[in-house]
Design a protein around this motif. Structure first.
Motif, PDB file in Angstrom:
ATOM      1  N   ILE A  35       0.861  -1.179   0.000  1.00 62.89           N
ATOM      2  CA  ILE A  35       0.000   0.000   0.000  1.00 62.89           C
ATOM      3  C   ILE A  35       0.897   1.228   0.000  1.00 62.89           C
ATOM      4  CG2 ILE A  35      -1.763   1.269   1.261  1.00 62.89           C
ATOM      5  CD1 ILE A  35      -2.641  -1.397   2.488  1.00 62.89           C
ATOM      6  N   ALA A  36       0.666   2.122  -0.956  1.00 65.00           N
ATOM      7  CA  ALA A  36       1.502   3.323  -1.077  1.00 65.00           C
ATOM      8  C   ALA A  36       1.320   4.259   0.117  1.00 65.00           C
ATOM      9  CB  ALA A  36       1.178   4.054  -2.373  1.00 65.00           C
ATOM     10  N   ASP A  37       0.092   4.387   0.590  1.00 64.67           N
ATOM     11  CA  ASP A  37      -0.209   5.312   1.690  1.00 64.67           C
ATOM     12  C   ASP A  37      -1.000   4.560   2.764  1.00 64.67           C
ATOM     13  OD1 ASP A  37      -0.792   7.480   3.314  1.00 64.67           O
ATOM     14  OD2 ASP A  37      -2.325   8.294   1.985  1.00 64.67           O
ATOM     15  N   PRO A  38      -0.329   3.788   3.628  1.00 67.16           N
ATOM     16  CA  PRO A  38      -1.065   2.954   4.577  1.00 67.16           C
ATOM     17  C   PRO A  38      -1.987   3.729   5.510  1.00 67.16           C
ATOM     18  CG  PRO A  38       1.318   2.762   4.915  1.00 67.16           C
ATOM     19  CD  PRO A  38       1.094   3.656   3.750  1.00 67.16           C
ATOM     20  N   HIS A  44      -9.402   5.998   4.992  1.00 65.39           N
ATOM     21  CA  HIS A  44     -10.510   5.974   4.032  1.00 65.39           C
ATOM     22  C   HIS A  44     -11.366   4.728   4.199  1.00 65.39           C
ATOM     23  CE1 HIS A  44      -9.450   9.619   2.014  1.00 65.39           C
ATOM     24  NE2 HIS A  44      -8.209   9.214   1.854  1.00 65.39           N
ATOM     25  N   ARG A  45     -10.745   3.619   4.546  1.00 68.40           N
ATOM     26  CA  ARG A  45     -11.515   2.401   4.777  1.00 68.40           C
ATOM     27  C   ARG A  45     -12.415   2.560   6.001  1.00 68.40           C
ATOM     28  NH1 ARG A  45      -9.433  -3.799   5.518  1.00 68.40           N
ATOM     29  NH2 ARG A  45     -11.501  -4.676   5.742  1.00 68.40           N
TER      30      ARG A  45
END
Length: 102
Positions: A35-38, A44-45
């Protein structure tokens, strides 16, 4: 400082692991996806799981309600007010879409 229930939570997780509750989960034994932006992805999730939507989606829902109200309303002055609200709502939706793209 740990959460007051951390020991209980960890004990229940350990018991579930021993019972094999996690053995048949999808993706078991496979590496987690990169994931690029964990932090952003998790945030967001969490928002999505809580039912949050982007502003333009919420505004579009409001616009839909206004359209339904317009169809049901026979009062000319109220219809005029609804049409004004709809016009402003369309502008707000477009602004929200533009800001969401950034």
């Amino acid at each position: 400082m740990d959460h007051p229930l951390a020991a209980l939570i960890n004990a229940r997780i350990a018991a579930a692991e021993e019972e094999g509750a996690f053995d048949d989960l999808p993706g078991v034994g496979k590496p987690l996806p990169q994931i690029a932006d964990p932090e952003g992805t998790v945030f967001h999730r969490m928002l999505r799981d809580a039912g949050a939507v982007p502003e333009f989606v919420a505004l579009a829902r409001e616009l839909s309600h206004l359209r339904a109200e317009l169809q049901e309303t026979g009062d000319r002055s109220r219809r005029r007010d609804i049409l004004k609200e709809m016009s402003m709502m369309e502008v707000r939706i477009e602004m929200a879409r533009q800001s969401h793209k950034k």
